[in-house]
Design an enzyme around this catalytic site. Structure first.
Site, mmCIF file in Angstrom:
data_model
loop_
_atom_site.group_PDB
_atom_site.id
_atom_site.type_symbol
_atom_site.label_atom_id
_atom_site.label_comp_id
_atom_site.label_asym_id
_atom_site.label_seq_id
_atom_site.Cartn_x
_atom_site.Cartn_y
_atom_site.Cartn_z
ATOM 1 N N ASN A 273 -0.979 1.506 5.897
ATOM 2 C CA ASN A 273 -0.187 0.501 5.186
ATOM 3 C C ASN A 273 0.347 -0.455 6.246
ATOM 4 O O ASN A 273 1.006 -0.005 7.187
ATOM 5 C CB ASN A 273 0.957 1.231 4.461
ATOM 6 C CG ASN A 273 2.048 0.303 3.993
ATOM 7 O OD1 ASN A 273 1.796 -0.862 3.704
ATOM 8 N ND2 ASN A 273 3.262 0.803 3.902
ATOM 9 N N GLY A 274 0.066 -1.747 6.131
ATOM 10 C CA GLY A 274 0.567 -2.710 7.128
ATOM 11 C C GLY A 274 -0.533 -3.645 7.576
ATOM 12 O O GLY A 274 -1.583 -3.740 6.937
ATOM 13 N N GLU B 175 15.149 -17.248 -12.155
ATOM 14 C CA GLU B 175 14.749 -15.848 -12.356
ATOM 15 C C GLU B 175 13.948 -15.715 -13.661
ATOM 16 O O GLU B 175 12.946 -15.003 -13.708
ATOM 17 C CB GLU B 175 16.001 -14.963 -12.352
ATOM 18 C CG GLU B 175 15.774 -13.485 -12.581
ATOM 19 C CD GLU B 175 14.828 -12.802 -11.602
ATOM 20 O OE1 GLU B 175 14.468 -13.396 -10.582
ATOM 21 O OE2 GLU B 175 14.419 -11.674 -11.905
ATOM 22 N N LYS C 107 10.093 -14.422 -13.857
ATOM 23 C CA LYS C 107 9.652 -13.302 -14.701
ATOM 24 C C LYS C 107 8.458 -13.721 -15.546
ATOM 25 O O LYS C 107 7.472 -13.011 -15.643
ATOM 26 C CB LYS C 107 10.756 -12.814 -15.645
ATOM 27 C CG LYS C 107 11.942 -12.093 -15.049
ATOM 28 C CD LYS C 107 11.646 -10.745 -14.480
ATOM 29 C CE LYS C 107 11.138 -10.835 -13.084
ATOM 30 N NZ LYS C 107 11.979 -10.611 -11.990
ATOM 31 N N ARG D 81 3.320 -0.060 -5.153
ATOM 32 C CA ARG D 81 3.149 -0.672 -3.844
ATOM 33 C C ARG D 81 1.815 -1.406 -3.716
ATOM 34 O O ARG D 81 1.577 -2.125 -2.735
ATOM 35 C CB ARG D 81 3.227 0.382 -2.740
ATOM 36 C CG ARG D 81 4.523 1.157 -2.745
ATOM 37 C CD ARG D 81 4.521 2.205 -1.667
ATOM 38 N NE ARG D 81 4.484 1.581 -0.355
ATOM 39 C CZ ARG D 81 5.549 1.140 0.293
ATOM 40 N NH1 ARG D 81 6.734 1.267 -0.232
ATOM 41 N NH2 ARG D 81 5.430 0.578 1.472
ATOM 42 N N CYS E 125 0.841 -1.190 0.000
ATOM 43 C CA CYS E 125 0.000 0.000 0.000
ATOM 44 C C CYS E 125 0.877 1.242 0.000
ATOM 45 O O CYS E 125 1.967 1.248 0.530
ATOM 46 C CB CYS E 125 -0.950 0.096 1.196
ATOM 47 S SG CYS E 125 -2.002 -1.332 1.401
ATOM 48 N N TRP F 132 -3.069 -2.592 -1.537
ATOM 49 C CA TRP F 132 -2.802 -3.991 -1.860
ATOM 50 C C TRP F 132 -3.465 -4.767 -0.734
ATOM 51 O O TRP F 132 -3.010 -4.753 0.400
ATOM 52 C CB TRP F 132 -1.292 -4.250 -1.901
ATOM 53 C CG TRP F 132 -0.937 -5.630 -2.352
ATOM 54 C CD1 TRP F 132 -0.789 -6.075 -3.630
ATOM 55 C CD2 TRP F 132 -0.660 -6.765 -1.506
ATOM 56 N NE1 TRP F 132 -0.460 -7.412 -3.643
ATOM 57 C CE2 TRP F 132 -0.367 -7.858 -2.363
ATOM 58 C CE3 TRP F 132 -0.635 -6.976 -0.129
ATOM 59 C CZ2 TRP F 132 -0.051 -9.127 -1.871
ATOM 60 C CZ3 TRP F 132 -0.324 -8.236 0.351
ATOM 61 C CH2 TRP F 132 -0.038 -9.292 -0.520
ATOM 62 N N GLU G 273 5.281 -14.211 -13.385
ATOM 63 C CA GLU G 273 4.796 -12.957 -12.783
ATOM 64 C C GLU G 273 3.976 -12.117 -13.759
ATOM 65 O O GLU G 273 2.967 -11.548 -13.393
ATOM 66 C CB GLU G 273 5.986 -12.073 -12.357
ATOM 67 C CG GLU G 273 6.569 -12.379 -11.013
ATOM 68 C CD GLU G 273 7.733 -11.449 -10.687
ATOM 69 O OE1 GLU G 273 7.765 -10.952 -9.568
ATOM 70 O OE2 GLU G 273 8.614 -11.218 -11.541
ATOM 71 N N HIS H 155 14.542 -36.584 -12.629
ATOM 72 C CA HIS H 155 13.983 -36.975 -11.330
ATOM 73 C C HIS H 155 12.569 -36.441 -11.142
ATOM 74 O O HIS H 155 12.130 -36.241 -10.012
ATOM 75 C CB HIS H 155 14.900 -36.489 -10.199
ATOM 76 C CG HIS H 155 16.259 -37.121 -10.244
ATOM 77 N ND1 HIS H 155 16.464 -38.461 -10.061
ATOM 78 C CD2 HIS H 155 17.476 -36.592 -10.513
ATOM 79 C CE1 HIS H 155 17.755 -38.737 -10.183
ATOM 80 N NE2 HIS H 155 18.390 -37.611 -10.466
ATOM 81 N N LYS I 105 5.211 -4.314 -5.625
ATOM 82 C CA LYS I 105 6.668 -4.260 -5.703
ATOM 83 C C LYS I 105 7.324 -4.292 -4.335
ATOM 84 O O LYS I 105 8.365 -4.894 -4.135
ATOM 85 C CB LYS I 105 7.078 -2.976 -6.430
ATOM 86 C CG LYS I 105 8.553 -2.949 -6.706
ATOM 87 C CD LYS I 105 8.886 -2.193 -7.942
ATOM 88 C CE LYS I 105 10.294 -2.463 -8.367
ATOM 89 N NZ LYS I 105 10.434 -3.781 -8.967
HETATM 90 C C1 G6P Z 1 8.374 -8.413 -4.398
HETATM 91 C C2 G6P Z 1 8.719 -7.864 -5.756
HETATM 92 C C3 G6P Z 1 9.942 -8.569 -6.309
HETATM 93 C C4 G6P Z 1 11.095 -8.479 -5.322
HETATM 94 C C5 G6P Z 1 10.699 -8.984 -3.938
HETATM 95 C C6 G6P Z 1 11.766 -8.662 -2.904
HETATM 96 O O1 G6P Z 1 7.945 -9.726 -4.519
HETATM 97 O O2 G6P Z 1 7.633 -8.007 -6.644
HETATM 98 O O3 G6P Z 1 10.314 -7.982 -7.529
HETATM 99 O O4 G6P Z 1 12.160 -9.236 -5.807
HETATM 100 O O5 G6P Z 1 9.506 -8.341 -3.519
HETATM 101 O O6 G6P Z 1 11.868 -7.276 -2.775
HETATM 102 P P1 G6P Z 1 13.154 -6.503 -2.332
HETATM 103 O O7 G6P Z 1 12.767 -5.050 -2.393
HETATM 104 O O8 G6P Z 1 13.435 -6.946 -0.912
HETATM 105 O O9 G6P Z 1 14.260 -6.843 -3.239
#
Ligand code: G6P
Length: 609
Positions: free
Chosen positions: A98-99, A481, A485, A27, A2, A74, A488, A504, A604
């Site tokens: 937020n929280g 990774e 991606k 956020r 948020c 969020w 996501e 396996h 994010k």
């Molecule tokens: C969220 C974001 C990711 C990020 C992760 C960790 O899931 O969508 O992109 O890698 O948080 O965030 P940080 O700010 O700790 O790297």
């Protein structure tokens, strides 16, 4: 998660609040709202969906006013709908949060017994009611907020207004970020500096448990026991341009293409002709690192994948034991910490709740020291660590992390080289690794040129439901990774495996409908990987191989494609091979028509547990 923004000004603040929310949408973006106080009345507008949906409602029926609070959500408690959207109003009080408040159920029951009727499913509305109760007892808004937060368990950043106190906003933080923007004759609160860049670059970062009262005249900060306290003012280096999308269709695409520059920034003035320069990790860094006998790396999401690559690097070149763990696991288990172990937190935002909690937990566990590898200089992680290495990626807006990852790799490569030299790595090899790192920005630039081929390839993913990513060694985390991606932003189910594990289990999934993406750098594991690829071919699977130009891989596939990349060396190859995987995910998502920069259900900055 948020985002919060608030203002106390002479001008009408609703447009400023909306602009601030747009900068904070990374956020959370499932609903938004704002409230403005004017002549003892509170005008509020809320809507499900993006900030622009709420903005349209506001523009259809705008209202004036110089004091306001706003929120982009969020969802944690209660589905994303208008009733659960912030701001929440109870009695005289209007509040954004937020929280997560952990003891909200018992607080709510007590308040219901006193006759409060709640209109949302949120934990937030309970806070607004508590502040209202305290005001009824004769407290000022600031005193009422102080009394309220003392009763709360959990994490919060809040901004609150009261109908009875024109021109005033009270904020508080614990476990979630909140800062003050100092303007001329106007003051602001925001979840980050980006939200306020349009109005000021003078920032005061609140500390844990601070409560602040802003008005047009100034900002007064108090500790939880109500004592006034001073906090330093910083000049933020953010510019409004840094958060512009420019000619790119999405922030994610812009950020992918910014990587050569971002990585060059990470390396600048940190590595010279003779290797990594002294004092790169902050005051006392070299002395502390000289005592390191092992490393624990803690992170979440993409940052965790960066940590996994570093494990391969540090163990190979510095011969120091490294363990890597996701923060949400680490914080709740009794990890064994051998003497001389360095704790490293990797976090783009420096505000991820689990990573911060793990850092705090590490204090109790007897580490040699803590190092934060982070992209946000004034974040909680940076402020709480002994040593810091900023990744200097610049603001990353796209929710799916790209340049934050490659700059983390660049920072971790610097650390690897520092430790490797200290541990006596052969000087010829050390010089070779340094030369490779110098080449990294250019190698990434070359990899970006694959975009037209990747767009063609992406078309074949449009009807897919699943994909498998394979890699070996330091390219296994690269495969992880790449699959993260893809899932996501394109919502295609993707999994990554170390290629040797294929037989396996995941081989059972391989058929003509399952694309298998393999990362094939040149090196000692190439022949092993080729055998794994044969296993896929033999079962009719479609192979997409990202291969080093120097690697001998024949076409031989009945179905599939090979894309050649000049990795620029074995050490930097994981960072270079990441780039085409980012581009693949990006173009698949664009073709499938998803919301690339703000994929569903994600945010994010994950400031809740
Ligand atoms: C969220 C974001 C990711 C990020 C992760 C960790 O899931 O969508 O992109 O890698 O948080 O965030 P940080 O700010 O700790 O790297």
């Amino acid at each position: 998660m948020c985002g919060i923004v608030a203002a106390a000004a002479q001008r009408d603040v609703a447009p400023l609040l909306i602009a601030g929310l747009k900068a904070l949408e990374y956020r959370g973006y499932d609903s938004a709202g704002l409230a403005v106080l004017e002549a003892g009345q509170v005008h509020r507008v809320r809507a499900k969906g993006k900030v622009r949906e709420m903005e349209a409602l506001y523009l259809a029926d705008p209202f004036p006013g110089g004091t306001g609070i706003a929120h982009t959500r969020w969802a944690t408690h209660g589905v994303p709908n208008e009733a659960n959207a912030h701001p929440h109003m109870v009695g005289r009080v209007t509040l954004v949060h937020n929280g997560i408040i952990e003891n909200y159920v018992s607080l709510r029951t007590e308040l219901q017994a006193k006759g409060y009727v709640f209109t949302s499913e949120t934990d937030t509305e309970v806070m607004a009611a508590l502040v209202d109760v305290n005001i009824s007892k004769g407290m000022s808004l600031r005193e009422a907020v102080l009394a309220t937060v003392r009763e709360l368990e959990g994490a919060y950043a809040i901004a609150v207004i009261s109908r009875d106190e024109p021109g005033r906003v009270v904020g508080a933080r614990r476990g979630a970020p909140l800062l003050i923007g100092v303007g001329i004759g106007e003051n602001f609160l925001g979840s980050d500096a980006q939200a306020l860049v349009q109005v000021t670059n003078k920032i005061i970062y609140l500390e844990e448990d601070d409560v602040v009262e802003i008005s047009r005249e100034g900002a007064r900060i108090y500790t939880l026991d109500g004592k006034p306290v001073e906090r330093a003012t910083h000049e933020s280096e953010l510019s409004a341009d840094a958060v512009e999308r420019g000619e790119y269709r999405h922030y994610m695409q812009k950020e992918i293409f910014e990587q050569p520059r971002a990585v060059a920034n990470t390396l600048e003035a940190r590595i010279g002709a003779g290797g990594v320069l002294p004092n790169v990790f902050g005051i006392g860094g070299d002395e502390l690192l000289a005592k390191v006998k092992g490393v624990h790396i803690i992170a979440c999401g993409t940052s965790y994948h960066a940590g996994m690559v570093a494990k391969y690097w540090i163990e190979e070149y510095a011969r120091l034991p490294v363990s890597v763990e996701v923060a949400s696991e680490y914080r709740y288990r009794e990890a064994v910490v051998p003497e001389g172990t360095l704790f490293i937190a990797i976090s783009q935002s420096g505000e991820t709740a689990d990573t911060l909690a793990a850092m705090r937990e590490s204090r109790r566990r007897g580490y040699l020291g803590t190092l934060a590898i982070c992209n946000v200089p004034e974040s909680s992680a940076v402020r709480e660590a002994d040593l810091k290495l900023m990744t200097r990626a610049g603001p990353e807006i796209g929710v799916a992390s790209t340049k934050a990852f490659t700059t983390q790799l660049a920072a971790l490569a610097l650390l690897t080289l520092h430790l490797a030299k200290q541990q006596g790595l052969d000087s010829a090899r050390y010089n070779d690794l340094c030369a490779q790192l110098h080449r990294l920005p250019r190698a990434i630039d070359e990899a970006l040129k694959l975009e037209p081929q990747i767009i063609e390839l992406a078309a074949s993913f449009i009807p897919r439901h699943h994909a498998l990513f394979l890699g070996r060694g330091a390219h296994f985390p690269v495969a992880l990774e790449g699959s993260l991606k893809l899932k996501e932003i394109s919502y295609i189910h993707a999994e990554a495996y170390p290629a040797g594990e294929l037989k396996h289990g995941p081989l059972a999934l391989v058929d003509e409908d399952m694309p298998v993406v393999a990362v094939a750098p040149n090196g000692p594991l190439l022949d092993k990987l080729k055998s794994n690829l044969q296993e896929v071919r033999a079962r009719g699977g479609e192979l997409i191989v990202f291969a080093d130009s120097a690697a001998h891989i024949d076409g031989g596939a009945t179905r599939g494609s090979i894309l050649r990349i000049d990795a620029g060396g074995d050490f930097i190859a994981p960072a270079v091979f990441t780039v085409p995987l980012q581009l693949l995910a990006y173009h698949v998502a664009v073709l499938r028509g998803t919301d690339v920069d703000q994929p569903r259900n994600l945010a994010k900055s994950v400031t809740v547990e």
